[in-house]
Design an enzyme around this catalytic site. Sequence first.
Site, PDB file in Angstrom:
ATOM      1  N   CYS A  40     -30.263 117.407  32.775  1.00 34.25           N
ATOM      2  CA  CYS A  40     -30.828 117.530  31.416  1.00 34.25           C
ATOM      3  C   CYS A  40     -32.286 117.088  31.384  1.00 34.25           C
ATOM      4  O   CYS A  40     -32.725 116.434  30.419  1.00 34.25           O
ATOM      5  CB  CYS A  40     -30.027 116.734  30.389  1.00 34.25           C
ATOM      6  N   GLN A  74     -30.502 104.683  29.374  1.00 33.59           N
ATOM      7  CA  GLN A  74     -30.330 104.200  30.750  1.00 33.59           C
ATOM      8  C   GLN A  74     -30.694 102.730  30.911  1.00 33.59           C
ATOM      9  O   GLN A  74     -30.460 102.156  31.979  1.00 33.59           O
ATOM     10  CB  GLN A  74     -31.165 105.051  31.729  1.00 33.59           C
TER      11      GLN A  74
END
Length: 405
Positions: A363, A201
């Site tokens: 997740c 990310q």
Amino acid sequence: MDIDKIRAEFPILRRTIYNHPLVYLDNTATSQAPDSVVNSIVSGYTQTKANVHRGVHTLSMEATELQEGARRRVREFVNASSIEEIIFTRGTTEAINLVAASYGGEFLKDGDEIILSVMEHHSNIVPWQLLQRRKNLKIRVIPVNAIGELDMEVYKSLFNERTRFVSVCHASNVLGTINPVKEIIAIAHSHGVPVLIDGAQAAPHLKIDVQDIDADFYAFSAHKMYGPSGVGVLYGKKKWLEMMPPYQGGGEMIESVSFEKTTFAELPFKFEAGTPDFISIAAMHKAIDFIDNLGIDNIAAHERKLLDYTTARMLEEIPGMRIFGTAPDKCAIISFLVGNEHHYDMGMLLDKLGIAVRTGHHCAQPLMTALGIDGTVRASFAIYNTIEECDMFLAALRRVAAMLG
Ligand code: PMP
């Protein structure tokens, strides 16, 4: 920055969904790819498709140069000290599995401890649990505080003489929190413990300098940074990669093979068994060019504007709004719930209005458990999103919340 001009490079953004203009706010899961990336893939198939590293013919040499040019570009992008430290993988997940299996398999012993955080993606939990089936390892977990930051005091207290590895994300895919990775690594190094950073990310939004933060390993995926699917990168310090055994066996990763004795190729090829996704790797080069041409700081500033604007209006205009992850230092990711409305229902109805958001546990089930919820709605932003799209999202959200409420 001229966002309209940038948007013109992304044909998919011109799609309509149920007769509404697409508002794509699922960038954390994957971002869209500009023409330059798509054109690279097309030309990979129409002009230069040949297997890399094995041919003397022109196409093979061109394909090899495209792949190795991409490796040099990635080295520069993360400021690694050499191209031997850049391993192409299928993505972040495979990069972490490589380290868990190879480094963990070789250097971790029964009774050793590793430190993860509660905000990790399953990709940075399950590979270590697979290793636990082979070794009796203890996993210790850094908790988060009320605004979604890692509790650094607890982190420091988790170290003991059995601690052998730390693996944490640079930025959370749920909370958006940007973790103080340089400090996390310095603390681990003061105990002689190496660190893997899951940068999935971070790579699309933050400047990465693996030498500055002194990461031992750093993993990221091209598809989240305006690139193609099917390729990612493991950066590893040469001193570790040299000591680690290969992760998979096959072509490309050997020096010589006989039934009596096989020797392995030099870095980075020792870790790249089989034909790599050379067409995607070449396209990743274009994705990095796209980011660098705009400037990662400009991208981050634009996304921050969208984040602040949307967050403030969501809290102001939608009764019962709860946002998970409010650290001052965060990426443009908003995970939220409204009253008792189910995240799945909200996501389905938003889709009917053209708004693409993600719903569920993202997740990160251990984080959901820690937050006492089973999922959220998540809106996440990229360089091509606009304030007008934030307004469309907010209007749709008001409608959906009223409908369900
Ligand atoms: N780590 C984080 C923080 C992620 O957000 C993701 C993707 N959602 C991954 C790892 C896994 O990335 P990939 O599926 O590309 O391997």
